[in-house]
Design a protein around this motif. Structure first.
Motif, PDB file in Angstrom:
ATOM      1  N   LYS A 236       0.832  -1.212   0.000  1.00  0.00           N
ATOM      2  CA  LYS A 236       0.000   0.000   0.000  1.00  0.00           C
ATOM      3  C   LYS A 236       0.861   1.254   0.000  1.00  0.00           C
ATOM      4  O   LYS A 236       0.561   2.236  -0.698  1.00  0.00           O
ATOM      5  N   ALA A 237       1.953   1.225   0.754  1.00  0.00           N
ATOM      6  CA  ALA A 237       2.851   2.384   0.808  1.00  0.00           C
ATOM      7  C   ALA A 237       3.554   2.606  -0.526  1.00  0.00           C
ATOM      8  O   ALA A 237       3.949   3.728  -0.851  1.00  0.00           O
ATOM      9  N   ARG A 238       3.704   1.544  -1.297  1.00  0.00           N
ATOM     10  CA  ARG A 238       4.388   1.650  -2.586  1.00  0.00           C
ATOM     11  C   ARG A 238       3.415   1.919  -3.729  1.00  0.00           C
ATOM     12  O   ARG A 238       3.719   2.682  -4.640  1.00  0.00           O
ATOM     13  N   CYS A 239       2.255   1.273  -3.691  1.00  0.00           N
ATOM     14  CA  CYS A 239       1.284   1.384  -4.784  1.00  0.00           C
ATOM     15  C   CYS A 239      -0.114   1.365  -4.196  1.00  0.00           C
ATOM     16  O   CYS A 239      -0.669   0.290  -3.952  1.00  0.00           O
ATOM     17  N   PRO A 240      -0.731   2.508  -3.958  1.00  0.00           N
ATOM     18  CA  PRO A 240      -2.040   2.565  -3.300  1.00  0.00           C
ATOM     19  C   PRO A 240      -3.164   1.865  -4.065  1.00  0.00           C
ATOM     20  O   PRO A 240      -4.202   1.548  -3.475  1.00  0.00           O
ATOM     21  N   GLN A 241      -2.977   1.613  -5.352  1.00  0.00           N
ATOM     22  CA  GLN A 241      -4.020   0.956  -6.156  1.00  0.00           C
ATOM     23  C   GLN A 241      -3.727  -0.524  -6.386  1.00  0.00           C
ATOM     24  O   GLN A 241      -4.355  -1.166  -7.233  1.00  0.00           O
TER      25      GLN A 241
ATOM     26  N   ASN B  90      -7.758  -6.522  -3.980  1.00  0.00           N
ATOM     27  CA  ASN B  90      -7.168  -5.187  -4.032  1.00  0.00           C
ATOM     28  C   ASN B  90      -6.665  -4.837  -2.640  1.00  0.00           C
ATOM     29  O   ASN B  90      -7.229  -5.271  -1.628  1.00  0.00           O
ATOM     30  N   VAL B  91      -5.598  -4.060  -2.582  1.00  0.00           N
ATOM     31  CA  VAL B  91      -4.975  -3.778  -1.294  1.00  0.00           C
ATOM     32  C   VAL B  91      -5.929  -3.065  -0.344  1.00  0.00           C
ATOM     33  O   VAL B  91      -5.949  -3.346   0.865  1.00  0.00           O
ATOM     34  N   ASP B  92      -6.757  -2.149  -0.846  1.00  0.00           N
ATOM     35  CA  ASP B  92      -7.702  -1.458   0.036  1.00  0.00           C
ATOM     36  C   ASP B  92      -8.776  -2.408   0.566  1.00  0.00           C
ATOM     37  O   ASP B  92      -9.236  -2.263   1.705  1.00  0.00           O
ATOM     38  N   THR B  93      -9.174  -3.374  -0.253  1.00  0.00           N
ATOM     39  CA  THR B  93     -10.208  -4.321   0.174  1.00  0.00           C
ATOM     40  C   THR B  93      -9.705  -5.188   1.317  1.00  0.00           C
ATOM     41  O   THR B  93     -10.396  -5.380   2.324  1.00  0.00           O
ATOM     42  N   ILE B  94      -8.499  -5.718   1.194  1.00  0.00           N
ATOM     43  CA  ILE B  94      -8.000  -6.592   2.260  1.00  0.00           C
ATOM     44  C   ILE B  94      -7.664  -5.790   3.515  1.00  0.00           C
ATOM     45  O   ILE B  94      -7.930  -6.227   4.642  1.00  0.00           O
ATOM     46  N   LEU B  95      -7.124  -4.594   3.363  1.00  0.00           N
ATOM     47  CA  LEU B  95      -6.827  -3.798   4.556  1.00  0.00           C
ATOM     48  C   LEU B  95      -8.111  -3.374   5.263  1.00  0.00           C
ATOM     49  O   LEU B  95      -8.161  -3.345   6.502  1.00  0.00           O
ATOM     50  N   GLY B  96      -9.155  -3.085   4.497  1.00  0.00           N
ATOM     51  CA  GLY B  96     -10.447  -2.763   5.112  1.00  0.00           C
ATOM     52  C   GLY B  96     -10.999  -3.954   5.889  1.00  0.00           C
ATOM     53  O   GLY B  96     -11.544  -3.795   6.992  1.00  0.00           O
ATOM     54  N   ALA B  97     -10.846  -5.146   5.338  1.00  0.00           N
ATOM     55  CA  ALA B  97     -11.334  -6.351   6.018  1.00  0.00           C
ATOM     56  C   ALA B  97     -10.537  -6.639   7.275  1.00  0.00           C
ATOM     57  O   ALA B  97     -11.089  -7.046   8.305  1.00  0.00           O
ATOM     58  N   ILE B  98      -9.223  -6.439   7.216  1.00  0.00           N
ATOM     59  CA  ILE B  98      -8.389  -6.664   8.406  1.00  0.00           C
ATOM     60  C   ILE B  98      -8.769  -5.672   9.500  1.00  0.00           C
ATOM     61  O   ILE B  98      -8.872  -6.040  10.685  1.00  0.00           O
ATOM     62  N   ARG B  99      -9.023  -4.422   9.130  1.00  0.00           N
ATOM     63  CA  ARG B  99      -9.423  -3.433  10.146  1.00  0.00           C
ATOM     64  C   ARG B  99     -10.777  -3.792  10.761  1.00  0.00           C
ATOM     65  O   ARG B  99     -11.001  -3.570  11.952  1.00  0.00           O
ATOM     66  N   GLN B 100     -11.656  -4.381   9.953  1.00  0.00           N
ATOM     67  CA  GLN B 100     -12.983  -4.725  10.456  1.00  0.00           C
ATOM     68  C   GLN B 100     -12.974  -5.979  11.317  1.00  0.00           C
ATOM     69  O   GLN B 100     -13.611  -6.022  12.376  1.00  0.00           O
TER      70      GLN B 100
END
Length: 359
Positions: free
Chosen positions: A101-106, A202-212
């Protein structure tokens, strides 16, 4: 391809492959088939055909970083993520996801274990490509479900539903290793697939799931997201990673999330988790014995797997049926194939009785 990344998990010790797999050289670094390539190297070779090599990350225990460099010298130092402690797959995937995520936000990411065998590589790569395209357009956590060929009790199962988006089916349930009767029902139903442990998102999808679903993990990494992909990352991980709970991504996220989809695949997959799994795919003699890279003479023996590491030694075996006979270094193991799940305990017992000499 600019947004596509690969994370290969290679930090385990492979205790069910003892005595070949040891603490100081676990199974992902071994060449089981005499190809000249280890399981880890074969995995990287496979993904490098569709993912830029500079986008491939290996997550491993810090004691194995040198071995990863030795086997994959083209990887830059920052492509090898060193875990200071073993914490199962969820913290491993979280660490890699924060880094990417820090390297490629998409980024779109495919996550794979380092110990799988894929026989139909072209079909496999096509399934991965289509899955990466899918998660780029949909907020979905994708798992690849393998069509079962037998009522296997050593794998987890995924049940598909009728809800679908194109070739991707909404997942209804996950079931851990069933007994043989239930596995037979699963196979005959046509609704259940083997859980391959291959994931795409997608990186945002998995990070959102981990936060949830795993806030104990995300809370640690969210203390310093700006440290990832910088020189400060190593010290940050050293401090915070050991406090993450030891939990699998399957149990921690996939079994709880409501946006899990499965692509049904059939690319000649095998999870090389046990000697029995090697036996299933190895070539056999006329008595159904699998002899791996070994000089052996077998008499009145059938359905065995034999592996002797020292090529200068000869194994002479008489009267065995359905056994594992394995010698590596200072350990000889003779065990019924039906009891192979006990090998992990044998290794632990050897450590209790003799210390680290045989581990």
């Amino acid at each position: 391809m600019d947004n596509n990344y690969c994370v290969i998990m290679g930090g385990g010790i492979g205790s069910r492959f003892w005595p070949f797999s040891r603490e100081n050289r676990p199974k992902q670094f071994l060449d089981f088939f005499g190809t000249g390539r280890s399981l880890l190297q074969m995995t990287v070779d496979r993904f490098a055909k569709i993912i830029p090599k500079e986008h491939i990350y290996i997550v491993t225990n810090r004691r194995y970083v040198g071995m990863v460099h030795e086997q994959l010298p083209f990887l830059a130092d920052d492509q090898i993520l060193a875990e200071p402690a073993r914490r199962n797959t969820a913290p491993c995937i979280a660490y890699a996801s924060y880094r990417i995520k820090a390297r490629c936000p998409q980024a779109n990411i495919v996550v794979a274990p380092s110990d799988h065998l894929i026989l139909k590589e072209n079909e496999f790569l096509d399934d991965v490509r289509k899955s990466l395209d899918f998660v780029a357009k949909h907020r979905a956590l994708v798992t690849l479900g393998v069509k079962p060929s037998r009522p296997e009790t050593g794998y987890g199962y995924i049940q598909s539903s009728d809800e679908r988006q194109g070739d991707f089916f909404k997942v209804k349930t996950f079931t851990e290793k069933p007994n043989r009767e239930l596995a037979q029902v699963f196979m005959e139903s046509g609704e259940f697939f083997w859980n391959s442990g291959l994931f795409v998102w997608n990186v945002d999808t998995i990070l959102g799931a981990i936060r949830q679903y795993l806030p104990d993990i995300s809370a640690r990494f969210d203390i310093g997201p700006e440290k990832f992909n910088t020189p400060a990352e190593a010290a940050f991980i050293e401090e915070h990673f050991p406090f993450c709970p030891s939990i699998s991504i399957d149990y921690g996220v996939m079994e709880k999330a409501d946006n899990v989809y499965m692509r049904c695949v059939d690319f000649g997959w095998a999870d090389l988790g046990t000697w029995g799994s090697i036996f299933d795919i190895a070539s056999r003699d006329e008595a159904n014995n699998a002899v791996l890279k070994t000089r052996a003479m077998l008499y009145e023996s059938e359905d065995n797997i034999v592996a002797i590491e020292d090529r200068n030694r000869l194994a002479v075996i008489q009267g065995l049926k359905d056994y594992i006979v394995v010698e590596s270094g200072n350990v000889l193991l003779i065990c019924r194939k039906t009891d192979e799940q006990r090998i992990k305990q044998y290794m632990a017992d050897a450590q209790i009785r003799y210390g680290d000499e045989f581990n």
